[in-house]
Every structure is written in C-alpha cells, then in structure tokens.
Design an enzyme around this catalytic site. Structure first.
Site, PDB file in Angstrom:
ATOM      1  CD  GLU A   1      39.961  44.439-129.775  1.00 28.62           C
ATOM      2  OE1 GLU A   1      38.954  44.626-129.118  1.00 28.62           O
ATOM      3  OE2 GLU A   1      40.802  45.267-130.376  1.00 28.62           O
TER       4      GLU A   1
ATOM      5  CD  GLU B   1      46.655  48.317-123.600  1.00 32.98           C
ATOM      6  OE1 GLU B   1      47.086  48.916-124.640  1.00 32.98           O
ATOM      7  OE2 GLU B   1      45.692  47.372-123.887  1.00 32.98           O
TER       8      GLU B   1
ATOM      9  CE  LYS C   1      42.207  50.760-124.660  1.00 34.36           C
ATOM     10  NZ  LYS C   1      41.954  49.363-124.368  1.00 34.36           N
TER      11      LYS C   1
ATOM     12  CD  GLU D   1      37.581  49.896-122.361  1.00 34.19           C
ATOM     13  OE1 GLU D   1      38.323  49.429-123.019  1.00 34.19           O
ATOM     14  OE2 GLU D   1      36.481  49.378-122.582  1.00 34.19           O
TER      15      GLU D   1
END
Length: 333
Positions: free
Chosen positions: A258, A306, A309, A315
């Site tokens: 990541e 997203e 999250k 995030e």
C-alpha cells in the site's frame, strides 16, 4: 559502519531483480456507493491495471477476476487469523477461496494486515499470524500450489528509521517479526509493507519539507553511507529493509502493498497537505519512481474514495478514482 554498507550492498541486488512491470491498485470496498465488482474489474482492465489487492476473499470480486490477466494479492482478514490456527480450517480456506477459482491469477496471500504489538486494535492478533501463515502455506503445498504466503506489515513497527541504514524494529516487536522473517526467507516469499510518506510527513511532528514527501525535491536531503536521499519513500523503504536484514531478512525482498495520499478531508494541521494537487503529484511521481528508478512492486491505495472508512476524514479520500468511476488524476499505470 561496515554492517550498514553490507546491508546496502545486498539491497542494491534487489533493485536489479525486482519484478515491477506493473503498478497495482488496492481495491477497498468500505463504501456504500461503489461500483459492482464486475464494473470494478472492467475499470481495471480499461486502464491497463494488471495487479489488484483485496482485503478478504470476496466471492463476487473473485468471480469477476476469473479469466482476466489481473494478478491478485488476497488477504486473510485479521478477524479470521485465529480460525486459521487450526490446520483443517486453513485447508478448507484454501479450498474455498483459492482452489475454487482456478482461473484467478493469485500472486500472494497476505495473512493479516498491519498487526502490531503496540496497537491496541490489533495486538490481540499477534499470536495467530505466524501459525496461520504456516497452515495456509502447508495447505497450498499439500496440493502442489506454489503460491507464496506473506503478511502485510507497516513502518509503524520501526523504532528507528533515520538514517535508513540504522532502521530497527521496536524492542517488543522483534519477538513477533523475527520468526515471520525467518518463515519468509525459508519459503522464498517477500515481505509486504505498507509505506505512506503522507503519514510520516504529517506526523506528529509535522515535517517542514513537503517536496521530500512528494518526490519533487531536486537536491539531496541527506546522505547515508554513500547513498543520497531525495525522497521520503526511499528512506522509509530502505529503513524497513535494514530493520529486517538485522533479523535475518537480508535476502527477503519487499513488496509495497500500500502507498497513497489523500486528496481532501484534512484538519487544521493537514488541510494544506491533503489536497487534490498534492495527491496527484504523489501518485504520478510514485508510479514513475517505482517503474523507472527503483523498480519496486508497488500497489497504490486505493482504487476508490471510500465513504464509510473510520478514523480521520482523510481516510475517505485516498481513491485514484471517484465512486462514479471518474479518474481523479489521469494516471498512466
């Protein structure tokens, strides 16, 4: 000093042999407005993205990947690690989630993600990671499957990361990570590491040199045993390598499982860092760097913003595409 130079000499070997023909993208699904699994796979293919990471064996995604050229890192979620300490459960997991998809191009199995003895949210999983890795690897070997098993760590496990050649794990991490490194070395598997210059930059303490984090610095920031450092990504990567080399992992390569930068959601301290412009700069420069300079197998985090999250609002803003499937940065993978 001699030991540090030896570490860096060994590390330079990996720069030549590391396979980095493609930059992958992590496919997180923590949102209520995301495209269908088939639409996601179609988007990967349309953009020439040939590597994916998913965080659990999601049947619809595995079915959509079947027959494509997309290579996959498949995670065992942390919540399932204790179950896989039972060899029979590991055999069944391999049967249900790997052998049942013979036309999916599995690349690695990541048994756990960012398990950390110092993190109260993950420390309960520490005793289960290595036994689960062993059981999954044994289940694969029993059916003649050569798939490699690893686990995804992160640079938060390091006590020292500067200078990179002095990289070392926290004292109470050593007992957890050393046997894992031994397992990887014995099985010819890579270490998976999540590396985020964004989080290192914003701290605390917040670093002053944004160009060092964004790959835009034109002069070296410092020299470590004859190696010039122009960017924070290389420094973090090399520190992780030095730390594992001290524990017997000098011949264990590192895959960056990541790396990303948020495009928004910053608070008062990070609003000027978590921007669309900075994120685009980071992703473009990271892709160029790992394909043309260091040749490191790397996975961007993540495919989509997203909206569910947890944690800081940033995030929710790590996607390189919006949920509507529009490219945020026009990246060339």
């Amino acid at each position: 000093m001699a030991f540090n130079l030896l570490l860096f000499g060994i590390f330079l070997k990996f720069l030549i042999i590391t396979d980095a023909q493609s930059v992958g993208v992590c496919n997180g699904r923590v949102g209520n407005n995301l495209p269908s699994p088939q639409a996601v796979v179609n988007l990967y293919r349309a953009n020439g993205i040939t590597r994916m990471r998913i965080y659990d064996p999601h049947a619809a995604t595995l079915q959509a990947l079947s027959g494509t050229n997309i290579e996959l890192i498949l995670d065992v979620p942390n919540s399932y690690l204790e179950n896989l300490n039972n060899p029979t459960a590991a055999t069944n997991w391999v049967r249900d989630n790997i052998l049942s998809y013979p036309n999916v191009r599995f690349r690695y199995i990541a048994v756990g993600n960012e398990v950390d003895p110092n993190n109260p949210n993950t420390r309960r999983y520490v005793p289960f990671v290595l036994p689960a890795m062993r059981n999954v690897q044994n289940a694969l070997r029993a059916v003649g499957n050569p798939l490699k098993v690893s686990t995804a760590t992160y640079t938060g496990l390091l006590k020292v990361s500067y200078p990179p050649s002095d990289g070392v794990f926290h004292d109470n991490v050593v007992g957890f990570i050393r046997p894992i490194i031994t397992f990887l070395a014995q099985n010819g598997s890579p270490m998976l590491a999540n590396i985020y210059p964004y989080f290192a930059h914003v701290g605390p303490p917040k670093l002053s040199d944004l160009s060092f984090a964004l790959f835009t610095r034109s002069t070296q920031a410092y020299n470590d045993n004859g190696r010039d450092y122009f960017n924070l990504f290389d420094a973090m990567y090399d520190a992780h390598y030095a730390a594992q080399a001290r524990l017997g992992g000098a011949n264990v390569g590192i895959v960056v499982s990541e790396s990303g930068w948020p495009s928004g959601g910053g608070d008062a301290a990070t609003r000027d860092v978590a921007t669309l412009e900075n994120a685009g700069t980071y992703y473009r420069n990271l892709i160029r760097h790992v394909k043309e300079r260091r040749r490191i197998e790397t996975y961007l985090f993540a495919m989509f913003d997203e909206n569910m999250k947890h944690g800081k609002e940033t995030e929710q803003h790590f996607g390189v595409f919006s949920p509507s499937q529009q490219s945020k940065y026009q990246l060339r993978f």
